[in-house]
Design a protein around this motif. Sequence first.
Motif, short mmCIF file in Angstrom:
data_model
loop_
_atom_site.label_atom_id
_atom_site.label_comp_id
_atom_site.label_asym_id
_atom_site.label_seq_id
_atom_site.Cartn_x
_atom_site.Cartn_y
_atom_site.Cartn_z
N THR A 2 8.44 2.03 -21.10
CA THR A 2 9.13 1.94 -19.68
C THR A 2 8.02 2.60 -18.77
N ASP A 3 7.74 3.92 -19.10
CA ASP A 3 6.94 4.72 -18.46
C ASP A 3 5.44 4.11 -18.16
N VAL A 5 4.82 0.87 -18.12
CA VAL A 5 4.95 -0.33 -16.95
C VAL A 5 5.03 0.21 -15.65
N GLY A 6 5.72 1.49 -15.61
CA GLY A 6 5.94 2.23 -14.37
C GLY A 6 4.47 2.54 -13.85
N ALA A 9 2.23 -0.28 -12.88
CA ALA A 9 2.44 -0.76 -11.40
C ALA A 9 2.23 0.33 -10.53
N ALA A 10 2.23 1.57 -10.76
CA ALA A 10 1.96 2.59 -9.62
C ALA A 10 0.48 2.33 -9.26
N ILE A 11 -0.32 2.24 -10.28
CA ILE A 11 -1.93 2.25 -10.33
C ILE A 11 -2.22 0.93 -9.49
N LEU A 12 -1.55 -0.07 -9.67
CA LEU A 12 -2.12 -1.23 -9.03
C LEU A 12 -1.38 -1.51 -7.47
N THR A 13 -0.21 -0.96 -7.33
CA THR A 13 0.36 -1.01 -5.89
C THR A 13 -0.43 0.08 -4.88
N LEU A 15 -3.50 1.36 -5.68
CA LEU A 15 -5.11 1.01 -5.46
C LEU A 15 -5.14 -0.04 -4.36
N SER A 16 -4.16 -0.81 -4.21
CA SER A 16 -4.35 -1.96 -3.23
C SER A 16 -4.29 -1.38 -1.78
N PHE A 17 -3.80 -0.14 -1.69
CA PHE A 17 -3.84 0.42 -0.36
C PHE A 17 -5.27 1.00 0.00
N PRO A 59 7.10 8.22 -12.51
CA PRO A 59 5.99 7.48 -11.93
C PRO A 59 6.28 7.07 -10.50
N VAL A 60 7.64 6.89 -10.17
CA VAL A 60 8.14 6.63 -8.85
C VAL A 60 7.59 7.57 -7.67
N ALA A 63 3.55 7.59 -7.78
CA ALA A 63 2.92 6.51 -6.74
C ALA A 63 3.23 6.49 -5.31
#
Lengths: 82, 82
Positions: A2-3, A5-6, A9-13, A15-17, A59-60, A63
């Motif tokens: 689970t972590d 996945v977290g 997700a954290a890296i992708l969202t 990095l997109s900024f 992770p939350v 991120a």
Amino acid sequence: MTDTVGYCAAILTTLSFLPQAIKTIKTKDTSGISLLMYSMFTIGVFGWLVYGFLKRDIPVFVANLVTLSLAGIILTMKIKYK
Amino acid sequence: MTDTVGYCAAILTTLSFLPQAIKTIKTKDTSGISLLMYSMFTIGVFGWLVYGFLKRDIPVFVANLVTLSLAGIILTMKIKYK
């Protein structure tokens, strides 16, 4: 699991900024950025940071700490160079 | 209390994507949108959705379900009208 996945997700969202932050720092052009949108977004990300802290959700928390820095930079530039 | 913080954060970060989605649907102008950024972001939001599901974290799940729909619309428009 689970972590993982977290964190993915954290890296992708997060990095997109980065491209937006780099572009804004380089050009100082913030005309295309909505002040209302970024204000809401930055306050919201701060809320997620508090939520991640209260839930001890690493992770939350991580991120949103990075995203808050990037969104904060963009928002500061928007207010400074509008 | 923690869930309230989560829902407030969810409402703010989700709503901040609404103006972009509405603008893109109305104008079909996606020239200012980075395909790479939105692809990364959309995949990342999907990751958060899975993370929220695995952790049984309702605010994270709901926020990312709505954000995924909005980001998905913007990404679809970008691919269709580029």
